[in-house]
Design an enzyme around this catalytic site. Structure first.
Site, PDB file in Angstrom:
ATOM      1  N   ASN A  10       0.889  -1.116   0.139  1.00 16.52           N
ATOM      2  CA  ASN A  10      -0.084   0.070  -0.197  1.00 16.52           C
ATOM      3  C   ASN A  10       0.794   1.191   0.015  1.00 16.52           C
ATOM      4  OD1 ASN A  10      -1.541   1.889   0.608  1.00 16.52           O
ATOM      5  ND2 ASN A  10      -2.333   1.388   2.770  1.00 16.52           N
ATOM      6  N   TRP A  11       1.121   1.813  -1.208  1.00 18.71           N
ATOM      7  CA  TRP A  11       1.937   2.868  -1.168  1.00 18.71           C
ATOM      8  C   TRP A  11       1.543   4.312  -0.729  1.00 18.71           C
ATOM      9  CZ3 TRP A  11       5.148   3.270  -6.516  1.00 18.71           C
ATOM     10  CH2 TRP A  11       5.905   2.197  -6.477  1.00 18.71           C
ATOM     11  N   LYS A  12       0.134   4.041  -0.357  1.00 19.17           N
ATOM     12  CA  LYS A  12      -0.485   5.464   0.303  1.00 19.17           C
ATOM     13  C   LYS A  12      -0.188   6.682  -0.575  1.00 19.17           C
ATOM     14  CE  LYS A  12      -0.254   3.010   4.657  1.00 19.17           C
ATOM     15  NZ  LYS A  12       0.100   3.316   6.233  1.00 19.17           N
ATOM     16  N   HIS A  96      -9.499   0.896   4.961  1.00 19.62           N
ATOM     17  CA  HIS A  96      -8.079   1.276   5.549  1.00 19.62           C
ATOM     18  C   HIS A  96      -8.187   2.127   6.660  1.00 19.62           C
ATOM     19  CE1 HIS A  96      -4.074   2.460   6.617  1.00 19.62           C
ATOM     20  NE2 HIS A  96      -3.527   1.500   5.857  1.00 19.62           N
ATOM     21  N   GLU A  98      -6.587   4.735   7.897  1.00 16.02           N
ATOM     22  CA  GLU A  98      -6.540   6.116   7.642  1.00 16.02           C
ATOM     23  C   GLU A  98      -7.594   6.648   6.712  1.00 16.02           C
ATOM     24  OE1 GLU A  98      -2.756   5.521   5.527  1.00 16.02           O
ATOM     25  OE2 GLU A  98      -2.074   4.950   7.499  1.00 16.02           O
ATOM     26  N   GLU A 166      -5.039  -5.090  10.524  1.00 23.43           N
ATOM     27  CA  GLU A 166      -4.133  -4.014  10.860  1.00 23.43           C
ATOM     28  C   GLU A 166      -4.325  -3.287  11.998  1.00 23.43           C
ATOM     29  OE1 GLU A 166      -2.153  -2.673   6.826  1.00 23.43           O
ATOM     30  OE2 GLU A 166      -3.955  -1.564   7.210  1.00 23.43           O
ATOM     31  N   GLY A 172       2.884   2.072  10.568  1.00 21.61           N
ATOM     32  CA  GLY A 172       3.791   3.146  10.513  1.00 21.61           C
ATOM     33  C   GLY A 172       4.691   3.569  11.989  1.00 21.61           C
ATOM     34  N   SER A 211       3.784  -2.217  10.292  1.00 21.03           N
ATOM     35  CA  SER A 211       5.049  -2.469  10.580  1.00 21.03           C
ATOM     36  C   SER A 211       5.809  -3.708  10.103  1.00 21.03           C
ATOM     37  CB  SER A 211       5.368  -2.119  11.977  1.00 21.03           C
ATOM     38  OG  SER A 211       5.191  -0.801  12.265  1.00 21.03           O
ATOM     39  N   GLY A 232       2.983  -1.079   4.247  1.00 23.63           N
ATOM     40  CA  GLY A 232       3.253   0.369   3.731  1.00 23.63           C
ATOM     41  C   GLY A 232       4.481   0.841   3.481  1.00 23.63           C
ATOM     42  N   GLY A 233       5.142   1.220   4.527  1.00 27.32           N
ATOM     43  CA  GLY A 233       6.289   1.955   4.368  1.00 27.32           C
ATOM     44  C   GLY A 233       7.531   0.873   3.713  1.00 27.32           C
TER      45      GLY A 233
HETATM   46  P1  PGA Z   1       3.153   0.098   7.610  1.00 24.40           P
HETATM   47  O1  PGA Z   1       1.637   0.493   6.923  1.00 24.40           O
HETATM   48  O2  PGA Z   1       3.515  -1.190   7.039  1.00 24.40           O
HETATM   49  O3  PGA Z   1       3.881   1.450   7.266  1.00 24.40           O
HETATM   50  O4  PGA Z   1       2.960   0.040   9.029  1.00 24.40           O
HETATM   51  C1  PGA Z   1       0.734  -0.666   6.813  1.00 24.40           C
HETATM   52  C2  PGA Z   1      -0.699  -0.060   6.325  1.00 24.40           C
HETATM   53  O5  PGA Z   1      -1.130   0.781   6.814  1.00 24.40           O
HETATM   54  O6  PGA Z   1      -1.063  -0.817   5.400  1.00 24.40           O
END
Ligand code: PGA
Length: 249
Positions: A10-12, A96, A98, A166, A172, A211, A232-233
């Protein structure tokens, strides 16, 4: 059917056209077919068409991070699941945390979006997860069970739906639950899905997210009822993401 494993990135709101280079590297790294999981990257809407064009016929799939619940209409600034299918997306992340936090999306809205994804012939990745205060109050399992029941539509099948657990406090932050906590939650999610959909629910893939890094992927992916990762990251650089795919080599 046992669940398929999936490594999803997930590149956000990261990346530019130049990030096509990372997609190229990932295509290369997975071209030898030595991994046993599906590989997916979900960039911003505007890059989906170009990335999907580049990955046609490769082991990398391209998906989206959200969609509107309607197939078309007067919804300025929104993108429908039909449009995503049209430009070559395979999956759509819905719900998600967010989106739930920044756009006050409710599980009812997530439910409608997931149904729209299925209607468009795509695969929904339905996200659930508790906040830190909910976990501290020992409500994590109840919260996640409630989110699953309210967010996953009747149209869901193991072929068109992936669940992503999640914990909000792990996204993050570099913090992860213990492997036992992950396994307990995934077992509970599986049990909830079986209540909702019967024994066929054993086929749903349930991803862990929050993470995930090359260093912890193997351990987290080995937990009971964990069928992959939503990352994500550590999905932004092909080298890191490939290190997570290593859990399936
Ligand atoms: P993260 O994000 O791997 O940077 O913790 C995961 C996500 O929000 O899907």
């Amino acid at each position: 059917m046992p669940p398929k494993s999936l490594a999803a990135g997930n590149w956000k709101m990261h990346g530019t056209l130049a990030s096509l280079q990372e997609i190229e590297s990932l295509v290369q790294a997975t071209s030898d077919n030595k991994h046993s999981c599906d590989v997916l990257i979900c960039p911003s809407f505007i890059y989906i068409a170009a990335f999907a064009e580049r990955t046609k016929g490769t082991n990398v799939m391209i998906g989206a991070q959200d969609c509107h619940a309607h197939a078309s209409g007067a919804h300025t600034g929104d993108v429908s699941a039909n449009q995503l299918a049209d430009v070559g997306a395979s999956h759509v992340i819905v719900g998600h945390s967010e989106r739930r936090a920044d756009h006050t999306e409710t599980s009812e809205q997530v439910h409608a979006k997931a149904a729209a994804v299925h209607e468009a012939g795509l695969i929904s990745i339905v996200c659930v997860g508790e906040t830190e205060s909910e976990r501290d109050a020992s409500k994590a399992e109840a919260v996640v069970t409630g989110q699953i029941i309210a967010s996953v539509p009747d149209s869901a099948t193991p072929e068109n739906t992936v669940i992503a657990y999640e914990p909000v406090w792990a996204i993050g932050t570099g913090r992860t639950p213990t492997v036992k906590d992950v396994a307990d939650m995934h077992d509970s999610i599986r049990a909830t899905l079986i209540e909702q959909f019967g024994q066929a629910a054993n086929g749903f893939s349930i991803l862990y997210g929050g993470s995930v890094k090359p260093a912890n992927a193997k351990e987290l992916m080995s937990a009971s009822n964990v069928n992959g990762a939503l990352v994500g990251g550590a999905s932004l650089k092909a080298e890191d993401f490939n290190g997570i795919i290593d859990a399936y080599r």
